[in-house]
Design an enzyme around this catalytic site. Structure first.
Site, short mmCIF file in Angstrom:
data_model
loop_
_atom_site.label_atom_id
_atom_site.label_comp_id
_atom_site.label_asym_id
_atom_site.label_seq_id
_atom_site.Cartn_x
_atom_site.Cartn_y
_atom_site.Cartn_z
N HIS A 91 0.84 -1.20 0.00
CA HIS A 91 0.00 0.00 0.00
C HIS A 91 0.88 1.24 0.00
O HIS A 91 1.73 1.41 0.87
CB HIS A 91 -0.92 0.01 1.23
N TYR A 100 -9.40 5.42 7.55
CA TYR A 100 -9.59 5.79 8.95
C TYR A 100 -10.64 6.90 9.00
O TYR A 100 -10.45 7.95 8.39
CB TYR A 100 -8.29 6.31 9.55
N PRO A 103 -3.93 0.73 18.79
CA PRO A 103 -3.68 0.25 17.44
C PRO A 103 -3.89 1.28 16.34
O PRO A 103 -3.64 0.99 15.16
CB PRO A 103 -4.68 -0.90 17.29
N LYS A 144 1.27 0.41 15.13
CA LYS A 144 2.65 0.39 15.59
C LYS A 144 3.03 -0.78 16.50
O LYS A 144 4.21 -1.01 16.74
CB LYS A 144 2.97 1.70 16.35
N TYR A 191 3.84 6.96 9.70
CA TYR A 191 3.03 5.79 9.37
C TYR A 191 3.89 4.68 8.77
O TYR A 191 3.73 3.50 9.11
CB TYR A 191 1.90 6.17 8.41
#
Length: 394
Positions: free
Chosen positions: A72, A201, A293, A297, A385
């Protein structure tokens, strides 16, 4: 028995450390309190940072991940009726993440360890650690009714938050930092095609939602629920209806639902202990720190601990650099706290907190608008990220 490194815990972090040490010719024995089947079936994280991907390849267990994992190059933030894509590849000079479930990582590592012939003890409930401050620590345990003593040079505590490793450190040595969040994530695993090509998200007035996946045919979805919610109260239909309500209309219309394979509620918390070592015991992963979460990480942070300990032990055994052992905690904690910060920030920005007033709600919204509306803000999100660089061991 004798070995160079005793590894307490046979989950992905213990297995990864064992595999790296085994390839380097450093002897190790893994002791795990659960069965191999239990360890291999645990459903956990699915987003692998660039650093962990590279580490799995270095360990020689990346072939199936490279073949079946989903690369991704970005993800979406959804808020205030908007969909904003964070382009990871563009913002980080070509880095990305790989979608490959922890269950699959564990299976690959178990297969590699079995093939190597290295020793692993499963279903060991009574591990005790001894003489951690001495030059000759050792581990005692019972397996199949037989009492064992394992002498070693070093002990890696990879046995999670509830394991014996951290509990073996005397009271007063560790400082604990903790924040418990007033909500949890209700997660559903289903054999349905993902609603979106990349992770999504969502910040919504009804609460946070996440659209994730494990493959092109298996999805993992989450919705924020109250800390006192019970999974038994959530039918599949109720879950799908709630998820749809928190997604943009066009996304909700595309959502394909189905029976859940697994359904659970995970509480959210931030937790760190300092230092991450005591004598010849080195805490790894959840034994030393937990992150909510939201920032993806948890498993990745354990992998960076593994990398640090492995690099140090490599120099200890090959170059006699015993001085590096004292640096383990310091090196790890630099990255741990940065990952804790990012996970806390993502959690704070995307969830609905009980008692949030109108001012706080607008500030949350404005914070998101600022970061996605600024190239510097997008880059900050992206570089965190995909994972910050591992600290060098010199």
């Amino acid at each position: 028995m004798k070995t160079q490194v005793a590894i307490i815990g046979g989950g992905p972090s213990g297995l990864l450390l064992g595999q790296l040490l085994q390839k380097a010719g450093i002897g190790n024995i893994i002791i795990e309190r659960q069965s191999q089947e239990y360890v291999s079936s645990r459903i956990r994280a699915g987003v692998l940072e660039q650093g962990m991907v590279d580490l799995l390849r270095e360990a020689g267990v990346g072939e199936r991940m490279d073949r079946e994992g989903l690369v991704h190059d970005g993800f979406e933030l959804v808020f205030d009726g908007r969909r904003e894509r964070i382009d990871l590849k563009e913002m980080t000079g070509g880095k990305s993440v790989v979608i490959y479930g922890q269950t699959e990582v564990t299976r690959d590592l178990v297969a590699a360890r079995t093939a190597s012939g290295a020793t692993t003890f499963y279903e060991v409930p009574d591990v005790e650690l001894h003489d951690l401050k001495s030059a000759h620590p050792y581990v005692t345990f019972t397996h199949n009714g037989e009492l064992f003593r394992l002498d070693c040079d070093h002990i890696a505590g990879c046995d999670g938050y509830h394991g014996i490793s951290r509990k073996s450190i005397p009271e007063g040595v560790l400082t604990e930092y903790e924040r418990v969040y007033p909500f949890g994530w209700l997660g559903v695993l289903a054999d349905t095609p993902p609603v979106n090509e990349e992770l999504m998200y969502a910040n919504h007035e009804r609460g946070f939602a996440l659209c994730s996946m494990r493959s092109h045919t298996r999805t993992r979805y989450y919705v924020q629920v109250g800390a006192d919610e019970k999974v038994e109260d959530w039918s599949d239909q109720r879950f799908w209806d709630e998820l749809k309500s928190r997604l943009p209309e066009e996304t909700a219309a595309r959502l394909i639902t189905g029976p859940s394979i697994e359904k659970s509620i995970a509480p959210l918390r931030s937790f760190v202990v300092e230092p991450m070592q005591y004598g010849h015991l080195y805490l790894v992963g959840d034994a030393a720190h937990i992150v909510p979460p939201t920032g993806a990480k948890g498993l990745n942070l354990a992998a960076s601990d593994v990398s640090t300990l492995y690099q140090i032990l490599l120099k200890v055994y090959r170059e006699g650099r015993g001085d590096l052992l004292e640096r383990y905690s310091q090196v790890c904690l630099k990255r741990v706290w940065k990952a804790e910060r990012f996970s806390w920030w993502m959690t704070s920005m995307l969830h609905k907190f009980p008692g949030t007033d109108a001012f706080s709600q607008r500030m949350q919204q404005t914070e998101l608008e600022y970061f996605v509306g600024s190239e510097a803000g997008r880059k900050t999100i992206a570089e965190n990220y995909v994972g910050l660089p591992y600290e060098p061991i010199e």
